[in-house]
Design an enzyme around this catalytic site. Structure first.
Site, PDB file in Angstrom:
ATOM      1  N   SER A   1     -58.080 -59.077 -20.130  1.00  0.00           N
ATOM      2  CA  SER A   1     -58.808 -59.470 -18.931  1.00  0.00           C
ATOM      3  C   SER A   1     -57.979 -60.431 -18.083  1.00  0.00           C
ATOM      4  O   SER A   1     -56.921 -60.063 -17.598  1.00  0.00           O
ATOM      5  CB  SER A   1     -60.166 -60.062 -19.327  1.00  0.00           C
TER       6      SER A   1
ATOM      7  N   ASP B   1     -58.855 -59.050 -11.058  1.00  0.00           N
ATOM      8  CA  ASP B   1     -58.077 -59.503 -12.215  1.00  0.00           C
ATOM      9  C   ASP B   1     -57.306 -58.321 -12.817  1.00  0.00           C
ATOM     10  O   ASP B   1     -57.424 -57.186 -12.347  1.00  0.00           O
ATOM     11  CB  ASP B   1     -58.987 -60.193 -13.232  1.00  0.00           C
TER      12      ASP B   1
ATOM     13  N   ASP C   1     -57.456 -56.224 -15.268  1.00  0.00           N
ATOM     14  CA  ASP C   1     -58.114 -54.960 -15.614  1.00  0.00           C
ATOM     15  C   ASP C   1     -59.167 -54.573 -14.584  1.00  0.00           C
ATOM     16  O   ASP C   1     -59.926 -53.624 -14.786  1.00  0.00           O
ATOM     17  CB  ASP C   1     -58.703 -54.993 -17.021  1.00  0.00           C
TER      18      ASP C   1
ATOM     19  N   ASP D   1     -62.000 -55.667 -13.397  1.00  0.00           N
ATOM     20  CA  ASP D   1     -63.458 -55.693 -13.531  1.00  0.00           C
ATOM     21  C   ASP D   1     -64.058 -56.936 -12.882  1.00  0.00           C
ATOM     22  O   ASP D   1     -65.262 -57.012 -12.688  1.00  0.00           O
ATOM     23  CB  ASP D   1     -63.899 -55.546 -14.990  1.00  0.00           C
TER      24      ASP D   1
END
Length: 569
Positions: free
Chosen positions: A143, A300, A302, A304
């Site tokens: 993340s 960010d 990834d 999400d």
């Protein structure tokens, strides 16, 4: 010393990754370094695995990834006949390698592995699990953590991160699996040739984007609006999907932050690639000033989570996750009412650490608010419960203060692509009325009162960090705070013991599952929350401060922060 024995075993058997071989050679004879890498195994929970890259059982590497995958595969094969999984990965160091390793282990266990052939956002994984009818999914990502981290998130057949029961079953399988001797693995290329590993086609990505675009609330409002947007994927996985979505809704002036546009797991210009962190947005803000843009959007690694900065007078204002969520909720409610698309008995879902301003906005539109524990998987579970009752259309929005949002039910995780699209649409809508998003936010504060939200992070590094953090939470639980800066605590929520205690001594049972969270609700409408992070060694203190003016609320916030700092010293 068991750590030394483990180290010596790894020196003999961990020979496939030259980076690990070199690291093991380098720490030879260094007891503290060896201990820190081998004193425990990475914990597998509802968030999967997350840890520093490197050699050892307490590190993310091909062996711990294989072990986790073998445990996941064992559980899938016990639960289903002929299961399949979907795998995605982001731009982090070794993410692509770990994704292929996971696919190889699943394939060797008779589980068909569908793998995205290039990095993709986490929500695209959630979508693909459901779209392809798989029984599980994996995203290789850490993340928004610093570059030295990587991670492994596991998903269930509903496209939501696994629940506690499933995590416990998988953990038991992992613990029983020797990471050198018990892991079955089919070579990646062989798996491709056999069809046990299958690359996901472009049509799945297209279907995902079509589902995102279906979430537009005012189609056509962006085209011709003159909106100027700067976007940064923070060297992560968001670029392709976010830019495709923004172009599809008619955005004509989109500028990428060149230094952060390409995938790069070292994150050279933002060591902490978190859109919550002002430092990560400085490159984008510089481009905004040069381009005279209306809006900065940052996802960010990834993709999400989404952070934004908006034009406010002569410069730009960073907007918090709570503020963005409240703006989106208000925008979605108004747009749905205007178009006649507001469902009967609508509801919005938020986490217990998210601003209570949500309750005021939702109440004004007749929208029910459902609270969940921290973690978007719990919001995803609420969508599943609605779906099981045939009431999925009631869900209109869900968000958490940590910059995660979702307006539809096509995925079961927060979606930075969906949020980026809606934020642009919302900004274009207000721009056509001569307003910035900062103006829109001020209008909400004038209507509902000024809310200032803030999070302080107390870090506990080192081997005993988690123990010190746990002891501090126990102290807060056993000796509760009764007053903060003259304001009485009227309700004290202890989610670990599942009880809420009122100032008068009466109590009420809490229905949410156990969680190490303490909430203090004050007589003046303010809230102070303590919660250990689930993925990092830090204690998070959340403040929601209410005031008649921003100055009053900001002053009260500083008083409360000082109080908590002294109390937790």
């Amino acid at each position: 010393m068991k750590e030394t024995a483990q180290y010596e075993r790894w020196c003999k058997l961990a020979l496939e990754d030259p980076d690990l071989v070199e690291e093991l050679r380098r720490i030879q004879g260094q007891e503290e370094e060896i201990y820190e890498r081998f004193f425990q195994e990475l914990s597998f929970g509802t968030a999967g695995l997350r840890g520093v890259l490197g050699a050892g059982t307490n590190r993310m590497n091909i062996y711990t990834v294989r072990q986790a995958t073998q445990g996941f595969a064992n559980d899938l094969n016990r639960q289903y006949e002929h299961p399949s999984v979907t795998i995605a990965y982001d731009s982090r160091i070794k993410s692509d390698l770990f994704a292929r390793e996971a696919a190889s282990v699943f394939a060797a266990n008779g589980i068909t592995a569908y793998l995205y052939p290039h990095l993709m956002p986490t929500p695209a994984l959630s979508f693909a699990v459901r779209h392809l009818g798989c029984q599980g999914g994996v995203v290789v990502t850490a993340s928004h953590n610093p570059s030295k981290y990587n991670g492994y998130k596991a998903y269930g057949p509903d496209g939501c991160q696994i629940n506690l029961e499933t995590a416990d079953r998988i953990h038991a399988e992992i613990v029983a699996t020797d990471l050198f001797e018990d892991v079955r693995r089919l070579p990646y290329e062989e798996g491709l040739q056999m069809g046990s590993i299958r690359l996901i086609g472009q049509e799945v990505e297209d279907a995902y984007l079509a589902a995102v675009l279906a979430e537009q609330r005012r189609p056509g409002v962006v085209k011709g609006s003159g909106l100027k947007v700067v976007y940064t994927p923070l060297n992560g996985a968001g670029r392709t999907c976010v830019t495709r979505a923004l172009q599809a809704i008619g955005l004509e002036q989109l500028t990428l932050v060149a230094s952060q546009a390409e995938p790069d797991g070292t994150f050279p210009t933002c060591p902490y690639p978190n859109p919550e962190d002002a430092a990560a947005l400085q490159e984008g803000l510089a481009v905004c000033r040069r381009e005279d843009a209306d809006l900065l959007i940052a996802t960010d690694p990834d993709s999400d989570r989404v952070g934004i900065a908006v034009r406010d007078g002569a410069d730009y204002r960073l907007v918090t996750g709570n503020e963005t969520g409240v703006l989106l909720l208000d925008y979605i409610c108004r747009a749905r009412l205007e178009s006649g698309e507001m469902p009967q008995n609508p509801l919005t879902v938020k986490t217990i650490v998210t601003s209570t301003m949500v309750d005021e906005v939702a109440r004004s539109y007749g929208v029910e608010v459902v609270n969940t524990l921290t973690g978007f998987k719990f919001i995803g579970e609420q969508i599943l419960h609605l779906e099981e009752k045939g009431e999925k259309e009631r869900y209109i929005f869900g968000f958490e203060e940590s910059y995660g949002y979702l307006s539809g039910t096509y995925v079961r995780d927060k979606d930075g692509v969906d949020a980026s699209m809606l934020i642009c649409e919302m900004a274009a809508y207000y721009r056509r009325q001569g307003m910035t998003l900062a103006d829109a936010l001020r209008a909400l504060y004038e209507k509902y009162g000024t809310y200032v939200d803030h999070v302080d992070n107390l870090y506990f590094e080192g081997v005993d960090g988690m123990e010190r953090m746990a002891a501090l939470m126990d102290r807060l639980r056993q000796s509760p705070i009764t007053e903060i800066c003259g304001a009485a605590v009227t309700e004290f929520y202890d989610y670990q013991n599942r009880v809420m205690t009122r100032r008068d001594g009466s109590s009420q049972a809490l229905t949410l599952p156990r969680s190490n969270v303490l909430i203090h609700r004050l007589e003046n409408g303010c809230t102070v929350i303590a919660r250990p992070s689930g993925t990092e060694p830090k204690l998070k203190i959340y403040f929601t401060i209410v005031g008649r003016t921003r100055k009053e609320a900001a002053g009260r916030l500083e008083e409360y922060r000082a109080f908590m700092k002294e109390r937790l010293a």
